[in-house]
Design a protein around this motif. Structure first.
Motif, PDB file in Angstrom:
ATOM      1  N   CYS A 106      75.082  -3.699  33.567  1.00  0.00           N
ATOM      2  CA  CYS A 106      74.829  -5.107  34.004  1.00  0.00           C
ATOM      3  C   CYS A 106      74.337  -5.775  33.315  1.00  0.00           C
ATOM      4  CB  CYS A 106      74.173  -4.679  35.416  1.00  0.00           C
ATOM      5  SG  CYS A 106      72.731  -4.300  35.307  1.00  0.00           S
ATOM      6  N   ASP A 107      74.168  -7.479  33.685  1.00  0.00           N
ATOM      7  CA  ASP A 107      72.748  -7.754  33.050  1.00  0.00           C
ATOM      8  C   ASP A 107      71.703  -8.497  33.761  1.00  0.00           C
ATOM      9  OD1 ASP A 107      74.145  -9.439  30.908  1.00  0.00           O
ATOM     10  OD2 ASP A 107      75.963 -10.084  32.527  1.00  0.00           O
ATOM     11  N   TYR A 108      71.521  -7.931  34.966  1.00  0.00           N
ATOM     12  CA  TYR A 108      70.799  -8.079  36.057  1.00  0.00           C
ATOM     13  C   TYR A 108      71.163  -7.062  37.207  1.00  0.00           C
ATOM     14  CZ  TYR A 108      69.644 -12.451  33.188  1.00  0.00           C
ATOM     15  OH  TYR A 108      69.519 -13.169  32.504  1.00  0.00           O
ATOM     16  N   GLY A 109      69.717  -5.804  36.988  1.00  0.00           N
ATOM     17  CA  GLY A 109      69.832  -5.058  38.119  1.00  0.00           C
ATOM     18  C   GLY A 109      68.891  -5.239  39.015  1.00  0.00           C
ATOM     19  N   MET A 148      86.526  -5.686  35.424  1.00  0.00           N
ATOM     20  CA  MET A 148      85.554  -6.231  35.258  1.00  0.00           C
ATOM     21  C   MET A 148      84.698  -6.924  33.988  1.00  0.00           C
ATOM     22  SD  MET A 148      83.145  -4.421  35.781  1.00  0.00           S
ATOM     23  CE  MET A 148      81.541  -6.001  35.936  1.00  0.00           C
ATOM     24  N   MET A 149      85.375  -6.157  33.145  1.00  0.00           N
ATOM     25  CA  MET A 149      84.401  -5.829  31.809  1.00  0.00           C
ATOM     26  C   MET A 149      84.015  -7.040  31.357  1.00  0.00           C
ATOM     27  SD  MET A 149      84.633  -2.655  30.385  1.00  0.00           S
ATOM     28  CE  MET A 149      84.907  -2.775  28.761  1.00  0.00           C
ATOM     29  N   GLU A 150      85.477  -7.797  31.774  1.00  0.00           N
ATOM     30  CA  GLU A 150      85.261  -9.321  30.597  1.00  0.00           C
ATOM     31  C   GLU A 150      84.860 -10.523  31.395  1.00  0.00           C
ATOM     32  OE1 GLU A 150      88.753 -10.480  29.060  1.00  0.00           O
ATOM     33  OE2 GLU A 150      90.092  -9.053  29.929  1.00  0.00           O
ATOM     34  N   SER A 151      83.655 -10.096  32.757  1.00  0.00           N
ATOM     35  CA  SER A 151      82.863 -11.024  33.548  1.00  0.00           C
ATOM     36  C   SER A 151      81.723 -11.814  32.216  1.00  0.00           C
ATOM     37  CB  SER A 151      82.091 -10.552  34.569  1.00  0.00           C
ATOM     38  OG  SER A 151      82.955  -9.262  34.979  1.00  0.00           O
ATOM     39  N   LYS A 152      81.067 -12.810  32.702  1.00  0.00           N
ATOM     40  CA  LYS A 152      79.942 -13.277  31.668  1.00  0.00           C
ATOM     41  C   LYS A 152      78.678 -12.237  31.744  1.00  0.00           C
ATOM     42  CE  LYS A 152      78.382 -17.756  29.598  1.00  0.00           C
ATOM     43  NZ  LYS A 152      77.463 -17.381  30.544  1.00  0.00           N
ATOM     44  N   THR A 153      77.902 -12.443  33.604  1.00  0.00           N
ATOM     45  CA  THR A 153      77.077 -12.181  34.186  1.00  0.00           C
ATOM     46  C   THR A 153      77.585 -11.451  34.892  1.00  0.00           C
ATOM     47  OG1 THR A 153      75.815 -14.593  33.077  1.00  0.00           O
ATOM     48  CG2 THR A 153      75.023 -13.036  34.649  1.00  0.00           C
ATOM     49  N   VAL A 154      76.862  -9.951  34.824  1.00  0.00           N
ATOM     50  CA  VAL A 154      77.138  -9.058  35.899  1.00  0.00           C
ATOM     51  C   VAL A 154      75.552  -8.731  36.688  1.00  0.00           C
ATOM     52  CG1 VAL A 154      77.250  -6.525  36.692  1.00  0.00           C
ATOM     53  CG2 VAL A 154      78.972  -8.219  34.970  1.00  0.00           C
ATOM     54  N   VAL A 155      75.623  -8.605  38.118  1.00  0.00           N
ATOM     55  CA  VAL A 155      74.286  -8.570  38.697  1.00  0.00           C
ATOM     56  C   VAL A 155      75.163  -6.830  39.165  1.00  0.00           C
ATOM     57  CG1 VAL A 155      72.599  -9.525  40.239  1.00  0.00           C
ATOM     58  CG2 VAL A 155      73.952 -11.207  39.211  1.00  0.00           C
ATOM     59  N   LYS A 189      82.544 -16.284  36.297  1.00  0.00           N
ATOM     60  CA  LYS A 189      80.928 -16.926  35.327  1.00  0.00           C
ATOM     61  C   LYS A 189      79.862 -15.632  35.816  1.00  0.00           C
ATOM     62  CE  LYS A 189      79.530 -20.639  36.014  1.00  0.00           C
ATOM     63  NZ  LYS A 189      79.336 -22.600  36.337  1.00  0.00           N
ATOM     64  N   LEU A 190      79.782 -15.274  37.102  1.00  0.00           N
ATOM     65  CA  LEU A 190      79.230 -14.357  37.996  1.00  0.00           C
ATOM     66  C   LEU A 190      79.676 -13.596  39.152  1.00  0.00           C
ATOM     67  CD1 LEU A 190      76.005 -12.885  38.857  1.00  0.00           C
ATOM     68  CD2 LEU A 190      76.855 -15.044  41.074  1.00  0.00           C
ATOM     69  N   MET A 214      78.925 -10.568  41.073  1.00  0.00           N
ATOM     70  CA  MET A 214      77.700  -9.970  42.235  1.00  0.00           C
ATOM     71  C   MET A 214      78.096  -8.538  42.991  1.00  0.00           C
ATOM     72  SD  MET A 214      74.847 -11.040  44.585  1.00  0.00           S
ATOM     73  CE  MET A 214      74.040 -12.940  43.373  1.00  0.00           C
TER      74      MET A 214
END
Ligand SMILES: Cc1cc2nc3c(=O)[nH]c(=O)nc-3n(C[C@H](O)[C@H](O)[C@H](O)COP(=O)(O)OP(=O)(O)OC[C@H]3O[C@@H](n4cnc5c(N)ncnc54)[C@H](O)[C@@H]3O)c2cc1C
Ligand SMILES: Nc1ncnc2c1ncn2[C@@H]1O[C@H](COP(=O)(O)O)[C@@H](O)[C@H]1O
Lengths: 266, 308
Positions: free
Chosen positions: B283-286, B262-269, B245-246, B248
């Motif tokens: 990434c979703d949040y960098g 890790m392409m299939e991760s839901k949220t990437v920080v 799900k996360l 990081m």
């Protein structure tokens, strides 16, 4: 010592050209597959100790050939600059998009044509194929010599090879007699970056071209690629770069709460 | 070659692969069972013949045994798990000697008459590739991807006597330290890279992971070069594929071979001090910041908020 290093000019997967639905292979640049630099480095180090020469073999897998040949030659100059003495470039339309069976046959036929060899070094896997098939087990099977895969330490003394294989749950030490084929891991060495002088000198080293007809191969690839669709993941791309460390922490925590990843107790 | 004949090679825990074998039209499925186990279990899924080996052998010897088995029974499809370097060495030798391609990371197989259409993850796990094959083919796939349907059959068993092939002598085997993390199954992952300067500094990531209830992942150099963590933490093309799900990523540059895992991760920080790190494009949040400042501050704040 006659050493051969197998080098793939791979698709630079970090620079893959993609549209919505297609991967544009023809316009994606090539690079020397990372671990094949380790293979060349190891070959050159052995030569520096034991004497002899290092010849590099590559089978060009991506078209269009008219443009790629130039690209291939300048990439091969890089490994020649590292200390290889000569390169053999197998170029043939039948190899474009072909499978590993045919590629291995072409490489093995080239090796036979070159005559004597003591040691063949390949990489553990390529960045684009990532199959660990071609250079290692397949070429060895074709030549009928033993193969030692996933080697992270290699010693050659006289006719004897001692290698440490990096397996999942153990380090296995093995011995064999030359000739043998070895595939190396990324951890075996740090490939040198050749100085300008060497790069200039490499311009004079020979790059020999061969076609499948020269090798007496007429077979076609048993696999036909019909479609390549990029795996694309849409990401939000929110970049948090302004403010103090604490402000950044707060912004990220807000985001984690919004995404439902953390839930502060009330 | 007989288009209906399929051989699955694996241990008893790889029987998910029978699900892939069942995609062949009215298949006759044989199983080369490695490492022992209850062969009758395979009969639940339509396997009619089970081969076992009388001895554990090296890669070259198993390859030779396979070549003989394949030429005797004329299989059109041979299926194996990709799991380890033993298979990665054995299978290509057998394939070259039986003039067959090996397709890896297979997603699906469809048969139309004399043609197999196979889809797979390719180009360094950056694309889905579709290929056609009209002759014998080896397929490698993770067993968990498929679910065999039940179809009870009677199984006959036969033991094969592999010949030892000399050429390579094993001098010694040194076990690696074993971890017990199953990073593939983790819900939350804090993953560390070479942005950490010393092994002790990983403590910062462990503290963060503890507050989050996350597992620790890592890039290849951390496990393979530096050996700061055992290989069960390793994420990427040559490591484990994760889908949390996360995810990081702390001090990881984001090279394509890492992204492949890790392409299939839901949220990437992503936390990295270099605003030009490639990972920021994926990434979703960098967060652009020094991990040595950011991670302790994040841990502290999370502790307060989550009251841990
Ligand atoms: C065939 C093949 C297979 C491979 N398989 C894998 C694989 O499975 N998994 C894998 O991970 N790699 C794999 N690799 C290696 C991969 O190409 C990269 O070399 C590797 O992922 C880089 O690891 P890294 O990001 O930790 O290190 P680096 O690339 O060195 O990146 C370190 C990052 O940390 C940042 N940083 C430095 N200091 C700080 C700080 N104080 N605060 C914040 N950030 C900081 C830097 O800006 C940099 O971006 C493979 C390579 C090949 C050729
Ligand atoms: N086209 C090629 N030309 C020369 N060597 C190759 C080629 N493809 C693969 N190799 C060698 O085989 C190794 C394994 O490749 P692969 O099977 O693609 O993972 C590489 O590291 C190279 O040493």
């Amino acid at each position: 010592m006659e050493i051969l290093a197998l080098v793939k000019l791979a698709l630079d997967t970090g620079q893959l050209r993609v549209s919505e639905t297609k991967v544009d292979i023809d316009s994606t640049p090539l690079k020397i597959s990372d671990i094949d630099r380790n293979a060349v480095e190891e070959a050159v180090r052995i030569k520096e100790k034991a004497g002899g020469r290092v010849r590099v073999i590559t089978a060009l897998k991506y078209g269009p050939l008219t443009r790629r040949q130039q690209e291939a030659e300048s990439l091969l100059r890089e490994v020649l600059a590292m200390g290889a003495d000569e390169a053999y470039l197998i170029v043939d339309n039948a190899l474009i998009n072909s499978d590993q069976l045919l590629t291995a046959k072409a490489i093995a036929a080239t090796i036979r044509k070159l005559g004597n060899y003591d040691l063949i070094i390949a990489g553990e896997a390529t960045i684009d194929g990532y199959t660990s098939q071609v250079g290692g087990p397949r070429v060895a099977a074709e030549l009928g010599i033993p193969v030692i895969t996933f080697v992270r330490e290699l010693r050659v003394e006289g006719n004897k090879v001692t290698a440490k294989r990096d397996l999942e749950d153990a380090i296995q030490t093995v011995e064999a007699q030359l000739p043998v084929l070895v595939t190396v891991t990324r951890e075996i060495n740090v490939p040198r970056i050749p100085p300008l002088l060497q790069i200039r000198a490499a311009m004079k080293k020979p790059i020999n071209r061969l076609g499948l007809a020269d090798l007496g191969i007429s077979m076609k690839s048993p696999v036909e690629v019909t479609n390549i669709v990029p795996i694309q993941v849409k990401r939000k791309g929110v970049i948090i770069k302004d403010g103090t460390v604490d402000e950044k922490v707060d912004k990220l925590i807000q985001a984690l709460i919004q995404e439902g990843i953390i839930t502060p107790p009330r | 070659m007989d288009m209906t004949k399929v051989l699955v090679i694996g241990s008893i825990s790889d029987l998910g692969l029978i699900g892939l074998a069942q995609k062949v039209e009215s298949p006759e499925i044989h199983y080369l069972l490695l490492g022992g186990g209850d062969a009758t279990q395979l009969g639940k899924y339509g396997v009619t013949k089970v081969y076992t080996l009388s001895a554990q052998v090296d890669e070259a010897s198993l390859a030779e045994t396979l070549v003989n088995l394949i030429s005797t029974n004329n299989y059109s499809v041979i299926i194996t798990p990709p799991v380890n370097k033993y298979f990665k060495t054995t299978i290509p030798i057998a394939a070259q000697k039986t003039s067959a391609p090996v397709l890896v990371d297979v997603l699906d197989l469809k048969q139309g008459g004399n043609t197999f259409e196979v889809t797979l993850n390719g180009v360094g796990n950056r694309a889905q590739v579709t290929v056609k094959v009209t002759d014998r083919v080896f397929l490698m796939a993770p067993p968990a991807r498929f679910k065999p349907v039940e179809k009870v059959t009677t199984v006959t068993t036969e033991s094969l006597q592999p010949k030892a092939i000399t050429g390579i002598k094993v001098v010694s085997t040194e076990e690696k330290p074993k971890g017990k993390v199953r990073i593939e199954d983790a819900e939350l992952i804090v993953s560390v890279g070479r942005g950490f300067k010393k092994q002790e500094d990983l403590k910062l990531a462990f503290e963060l992971a503890e507050v989050l209830g996350a597992e620790i992942g890592c890039s290849r150099p951390i496990a393979a070069d530096l050996k700061w963590l055992s290989e069960d933490h390793w994420v990427g093309l040559s490591g484990h594929k994760v889908r949390p799900k996360l995810y990081m990523a702390v001090g990881i540059s984001g090279q394509p071979q890492h992204l492949a895992g890790m392409m299939e991760s839901k949220t990437v920080v992503v936390i990295n001090s270099d605003p030009n790190a490639p990972f920021f494009k994926n990434c979703d949040y960098g967060v652009v910041e020094d991990l040595y400042k950011f991670v302790p501050a994040l841990t502290k704040k999370l502790r307060e908020i989550l009251k841990k």
